[in-house]
Enzyme design. Structure first.
Site, mmCIF file in Angstrom:
data_model
loop_
_atom_site.group_PDB
_atom_site.id
_atom_site.type_symbol
_atom_site.label_atom_id
_atom_site.label_comp_id
_atom_site.label_asym_id
_atom_site.label_seq_id
_atom_site.Cartn_x
_atom_site.Cartn_y
_atom_site.Cartn_z
ATOM 1 C CG ASP A 1 3.252 0.926 -12.047
ATOM 2 O OD1 ASP A 1 2.660 1.967 -12.398
ATOM 3 O OD2 ASP A 1 3.104 -0.170 -12.629
ATOM 4 C CD GLU B 1 -1.384 -6.018 -5.969
ATOM 5 O OE1 GLU B 1 -0.662 -5.413 -6.775
ATOM 6 O OE2 GLU B 1 -2.491 -5.571 -5.580
ATOM 7 C CG HIS C 1 6.224 -2.967 -18.677
ATOM 8 N ND1 HIS C 1 4.969 -3.436 -18.930
ATOM 9 C CD2 HIS C 1 6.287 -2.783 -17.320
ATOM 10 C CE1 HIS C 1 4.296 -3.552 -17.786
ATOM 11 N NE2 HIS C 1 5.070 -3.164 -16.799
ATOM 12 C CG ASP D 1 0.994 0.753 2.127
ATOM 13 O OD1 ASP D 1 1.474 0.940 0.984
ATOM 14 O OD2 ASP D 1 0.597 1.670 2.857
ATOM 15 N N GLY D 2 2.949 -1.311 -0.118
ATOM 16 C CA GLY D 2 4.302 -1.144 -0.634
ATOM 17 C C GLY D 2 4.947 0.173 -0.248
ATOM 18 C CG HIS E 1 2.146 0.206 -5.984
ATOM 19 N ND1 HIS E 1 3.198 0.845 -5.389
ATOM 20 C CD2 HIS E 1 1.012 0.677 -5.375
ATOM 21 C CE1 HIS E 1 2.733 1.668 -4.453
ATOM 22 N NE2 HIS E 1 1.416 1.588 -4.434
HETATM 23 N N1 SAM Z 1 3.627 -2.621 -11.630
HETATM 24 C C1 SAM Z 1 2.675 -3.443 -12.358
HETATM 25 C C2 SAM Z 1 3.193 -3.674 -13.751
HETATM 26 O O1 SAM Z 1 3.851 -2.776 -14.310
HETATM 27 O O2 SAM Z 1 2.952 -4.755 -14.282
HETATM 28 C C3 SAM Z 1 1.292 -2.825 -12.388
HETATM 29 C C4 SAM Z 1 0.794 -2.371 -11.064
HETATM 30 S S1 SAM Z 1 -0.790 -1.658 -11.056
HETATM 31 C C5 SAM Z 1 -0.592 -0.179 -11.904
HETATM 32 C C6 SAM Z 1 -0.914 -1.130 -9.387
HETATM 33 C C7 SAM Z 1 -1.133 -2.268 -8.386
HETATM 34 O O3 SAM Z 1 -0.890 -1.778 -7.072
HETATM 35 C C8 SAM Z 1 -2.541 -2.829 -8.355
HETATM 36 O O4 SAM Z 1 -2.491 -4.219 -8.553
HETATM 37 C C9 SAM Z 1 -3.070 -2.502 -6.960
HETATM 38 O O5 SAM Z 1 -3.883 -3.541 -6.415
HETATM 39 C C10 SAM Z 1 -1.797 -2.387 -6.158
HETATM 40 N N2 SAM Z 1 -1.839 -1.499 -4.989
HETATM 41 C C11 SAM Z 1 -2.609 -0.394 -4.795
HETATM 42 N N3 SAM Z 1 -2.228 0.239 -3.656
HETATM 43 C C12 SAM Z 1 -1.192 -0.477 -3.152
HETATM 44 C C13 SAM Z 1 -0.342 -0.314 -2.012
HETATM 45 N N4 SAM Z 1 -0.495 0.733 -1.173
HETATM 46 N N5 SAM Z 1 0.637 -1.226 -1.805
HETATM 47 C C14 SAM Z 1 0.806 -2.283 -2.647
HETATM 48 N N6 SAM Z 1 0.031 -2.484 -3.743
HETATM 49 C C15 SAM Z 1 -0.947 -1.596 -3.987
#
Ligand code: SAM
Length: 323
Positions: A169, A118, A19, A148-149, A42
């Site tokens: 991320d 998300e 961050h 899916d991101g 993500h």
């Molecule tokens: N980027 C956020 C931050 O820095 O505050 C933290 C994200 S966390 C490490 C990863 C997130 O990605 C989780 O909430 C998970 O549910 C989500 N996730 C997992 N696979 C994903 C995908 N293929 N596409 C989108 N989101 C996904």
């Protein structure tokens, strides 16, 4: 569906590094009036209660944000990040931790746009509620896709203003995430070669993680910067994360110099044992070292005296009056 919930990890040492770099890059983008997009593949839940049950259970914030708050004279990269976190805590208590969507929105101007992905149904719902109720984000500025991101990213590239920051991320709970990151990065750069891409990765004893970093360093064409921070020695059983890294493609030219000052400071603040170290490498510097085309690193450092592991204490329960 996977079980990862970022609330357990919010404000940990990996979030501090990620961050602080995110906020630096946004600050750089803001130096020009031209609009930009932030695409967060993500997103997570957006905002986290550090005095809540999940953060309290893991205690990870005590090894991350809490240590940094307790240190004198933070370098600019850290100071800017702390100011952003404190803006979410006007009462001065630092009980709310902004994730990447909230930090992005905090920095963005009305002309900029935020696009979030998300996949987790509960996290996605919490994210939408947080943006609507707590952050009061304008629906014109922010859009959330509960999908899916990795695959959704392609549809948004290049962003209309041709200026943009892409944050990738994943939790790497799915072992295919390492491959998906590389695919997203390769196809993303084909569509938007001048885009700034940030990839977070864990320092773990897993071959896929090492291979992914090596592959990123060999991406053709675009300049890159790779910053990592080891906070304690790798575990004897091969499990767990001993640090984290951020790989930036097309980094702002100011980032390297800021990191050269900030990484030694962060290492001292976040060291949990005498194996703590940092590494900074870029595509620009021709010095060949085992860390990549150009890198600076340091020898393992002493743990900070305030370190709970160094002093043999376990994670401390969060004090409501902590600042
Ligand atoms: N980027 C956020 C931050 O820095 O505050 C933290 C994200 S966390 C490490 C990863 C997130 O990605 C989780 O909430 C998970 O549910 C989500 N996730 C997992 N696979 C994903 C995908 N293929 N596409 C989108 N989101 C996904």
């Amino acid at each position: 569906m996977f079980s990862y919930r970022h609330a357990f990890h919010a404000g940990n040492h990996a979030d501090v590094l990620k961050h602080a770099i995110l906020v630096q890059i946004l600050d750089y983008f803001n130096q020009k009036d031209a609009p930009y997009w932030v695409i967060d593949t993500h997103a997570g839940a957006g905002l986290y209660a550090l005095n809540g049950e999940w953060a309290g259970q893991s205690g990870e914030v005590t090894e991350g944000l809490d240590r940094v708050l307790g240190q004198p004279q933070p370098p600019l990269l850290v100071e800017r990040y702390l100011r952003a976190v404190q803006d979410f805590n006007p009462d001065g208590m630092a009980n709310l931790y902004p994730g990447s969507p909230c930090l992005a929105l905090h920095a963005m101007r009305p002309q900029d746009r935020l696009r979030l992905f998300e996949l987790h149904p509960t996290e996605g719902q919490v994210l939408e509620d947080t943006l609507r109720r707590q952050v009061k984000a304008s629906p014109r500025q922010v859009a959330v896709a509960r999908s899916d991101g990795f695959t959704g990213l392609n549809r948004l590239l290049p962003p209309p203003p041709r200026r943009g920051l892409i944050v990738i991320d994943p939790s790497y709970e799915d072992k295919h995430d390492y491959r998906s990151v590389m695919q997203a990065l390769r196809s993303g750069l084909q569509r938007f070669a001048q885009g700034c891409f940030i990839v977070w990765y864990p320092l773990i004893q897993r071959v896929q993680a090492h291979e992914m970093v090596r592959s990123m360093e060999h991406l053709p064409g675009a300049p890159w910067l790779n910053a990592s921070l080891t906070v304690h020695k790798p575990s004897a059983d091969g499990l767990g994360m001993h640090g984290s890294g951020i790989f930036v493609v097309n980094p702002p030219w100011t980032l390297e110099a800021e990191l050269r000052t900030a990484l030694p400071w962060l290492k001292t603040a976040l060291a949990q044992d005498d194996q703590a170290r940092f590494n900074l490498s870029t595509s620009q510097d021709p010095r060949p070292t085992k860390f990549g085309p150009g890198s600076s690193t340091d020898r393992p450092g002493k743990p900070h005296p305030g370190s709970s592991r160094a002093s043999g204490k376990g994670p401390q329960k969060r004090s409501p009056s902590r600042k």
